[in-house]
Design a protein around this motif. Sequence first.
Motif, PDB file in Angstrom:
ATOM      1  N   ILE A  37       0.854  -1.177   0.000  1.00 22.41           N
ATOM      2  CA  ILE A  37       0.000   0.000   0.000  1.00 22.41           C
ATOM      3  C   ILE A  37       0.900   1.241   0.000  1.00 22.41           C
ATOM      4  O   ILE A  37       1.809   1.350   0.819  1.00 22.41           O
ATOM      5  N   THR A  38       0.633   2.147  -0.921  1.00 22.27           N
ATOM      6  CA  THR A  38       1.429   3.371  -1.005  1.00 22.27           C
ATOM      7  C   THR A  38       0.963   4.377   0.043  1.00 22.27           C
ATOM      8  O   THR A  38      -0.119   4.228   0.638  1.00 22.27           O
ATOM      9  N   ASN A  39       1.744   5.406   0.239  1.00 23.11           N
ATOM     10  CA  ASN A  39       1.375   6.471   1.163  1.00 23.11           C
ATOM     11  C   ASN A  39       0.042   7.094   0.750  1.00 23.11           C
ATOM     12  O   ASN A  39      -0.830   7.339   1.586  1.00 23.11           O
ATOM     13  N   GLU A  40      -0.138   7.332  -0.538  1.00 24.32           N
ATOM     14  CA  GLU A  40      -1.387   7.909  -1.039  1.00 24.32           C
ATOM     15  C   GLU A  40      -2.573   6.965  -0.768  1.00 24.32           C
ATOM     16  O   GLU A  40      -3.643   7.408  -0.350  1.00 24.32           O
ATOM     17  N   GLU A  41      -2.391   5.692  -1.016  1.00 20.13           N
ATOM     18  CA  GLU A  41      -3.454   4.713  -0.765  1.00 20.13           C
ATOM     19  C   GLU A  41      -3.788   4.634   0.723  1.00 20.13           C
ATOM     20  O   GLU A  41      -4.952   4.479   1.105  1.00 20.13           O
ATOM     21  N   TYR A  42      -2.780   4.755   1.563  1.00 20.23           N
ATOM     22  CA  TYR A  42      -2.966   4.746   3.018  1.00 20.23           C
ATOM     23  C   TYR A  42      -3.803   5.959   3.438  1.00 20.23           C
ATOM     24  O   TYR A  42      -4.756   5.832   4.210  1.00 20.23           O
ATOM     25  N   LYS A  43      -3.468   7.122   2.883  1.00 26.82           N
ATOM     26  CA  LYS A  43      -4.229   8.339   3.182  1.00 26.82           C
ATOM     27  C   LYS A  43      -5.670   8.204   2.701  1.00 26.82           C
ATOM     28  O   LYS A  43      -6.608   8.613   3.397  1.00 26.82           O
ATOM     29  N   GLU A  44      -5.856   7.613   1.526  1.00 26.80           N
ATOM     30  CA  GLU A  44      -7.207   7.408   0.989  1.00 26.80           C
ATOM     31  C   GLU A  44      -8.020   6.494   1.898  1.00 26.80           C
ATOM     32  O   GLU A  44      -9.219   6.719   2.105  1.00 26.80           O
ATOM     33  N   LEU A  45      -7.386   5.467   2.446  1.00 29.10           N
ATOM     34  CA  LEU A  45      -8.074   4.562   3.373  1.00 29.10           C
ATOM     35  C   LEU A  45      -8.605   5.339   4.570  1.00 29.10           C
ATOM     36  O   LEU A  45      -9.769   5.196   4.956  1.00 29.10           O
ATOM     37  N   PHE A  46      -7.766   6.180   5.152  1.00 25.96           N
ATOM     38  CA  PHE A  46      -8.195   6.912   6.338  1.00 25.96           C
ATOM     39  C   PHE A  46      -9.188   8.023   6.008  1.00 25.96           C
ATOM     40  O   PHE A  46     -10.062   8.332   6.828  1.00 25.96           O
ATOM     41  N   GLN A  47      -9.119   8.586   4.815  1.00 30.90           N
ATOM     42  CA  GLN A  47     -10.152   9.545   4.391  1.00 30.90           C
ATOM     43  C   GLN A  47     -11.492   8.829   4.275  1.00 30.90           C
ATOM     44  O   GLN A  47     -12.530   9.345   4.716  1.00 30.90           O
ATOM     45  N   ILE A  72     -21.207  -2.124   3.251  1.00 32.11           N
ATOM     46  CA  ILE A  72     -21.160  -2.356   1.802  1.00 32.11           C
ATOM     47  C   ILE A  72     -20.391  -1.229   1.116  1.00 32.11           C
ATOM     48  O   ILE A  72     -19.564  -1.477   0.238  1.00 32.11           O
ATOM     49  N   HIS A  73     -20.648  -0.005   1.539  1.00 29.57           N
ATOM     50  CA  HIS A  73     -19.938   1.148   0.969  1.00 29.57           C
ATOM     51  C   HIS A  73     -18.440   1.040   1.249  1.00 29.57           C
ATOM     52  O   HIS A  73     -17.620   1.244   0.350  1.00 29.57           O
ATOM     53  N   PHE A  74     -18.086   0.706   2.490  1.00 31.56           N
ATOM     54  CA  PHE A  74     -16.675   0.556   2.858  1.00 31.56           C
ATOM     55  C   PHE A  74     -16.005  -0.508   1.991  1.00 31.56           C
ATOM     56  O   PHE A  74     -14.949  -0.282   1.411  1.00 31.56           O
ATOM     57  N   ASN A  79      -9.524  -0.114  -1.175  1.00 36.02           N
ATOM     58  CA  ASN A  79      -8.504  -0.429  -2.166  1.00 36.02           C
ATOM     59  C   ASN A  79      -8.560  -1.925  -2.482  1.00 36.02           C
ATOM     60  O   ASN A  79      -8.652  -2.756  -1.575  1.00 36.02           O
ATOM     61  N   GLU A  80      -8.489  -2.248  -3.769  1.00 35.97           N
ATOM     62  CA  GLU A  80      -8.619  -3.648  -4.194  1.00 35.97           C
ATOM     63  C   GLU A  80      -7.496  -4.540  -3.669  1.00 35.97           C
ATOM     64  O   GLU A  80      -7.623  -5.767  -3.681  1.00 35.97           O
TER      65      GLU A  80
END
Length: 112
Positions: A37-47, A72-74, A79-80
């Motif tokens: 998981i990239t830094n950007e993907e990590y930030k997207e997860l927490f957003q 379901i939304h989560f 991230n896939e």
Amino acid sequence: MEGYDKNDLASFHLQLLTKTIDLKKYPLTRLVIEKNITNEEYKELFQLLHTINEEFEAQKEEGFLNFSPLLIHFAGMLNEKLNPDETIHALKQEGYFVELMEVFINLIVERE
């Protein structure tokens, strides 16, 4: 230190660090590392988590009892690279959004 690749060096150092840390205590960190998981993907997860948690709090205040649509939304927005069930358990174990994760875990158990 000519001839070395900085990425290889960073990867080697990370491997050494992960051997010194009990990653069983940090399952989300382990997932992030294992799934690249990239830094950007990590930030997207927490957003995503902040947004869903805000909606969860609003729905609780309104008296909602069914939070399946939030789960379901989560799962749909996650991230896939990450498995929803595994990620939810890891988040709870590391103390992130505990109440929401407990609700999600109960929904997962009911589903099984």
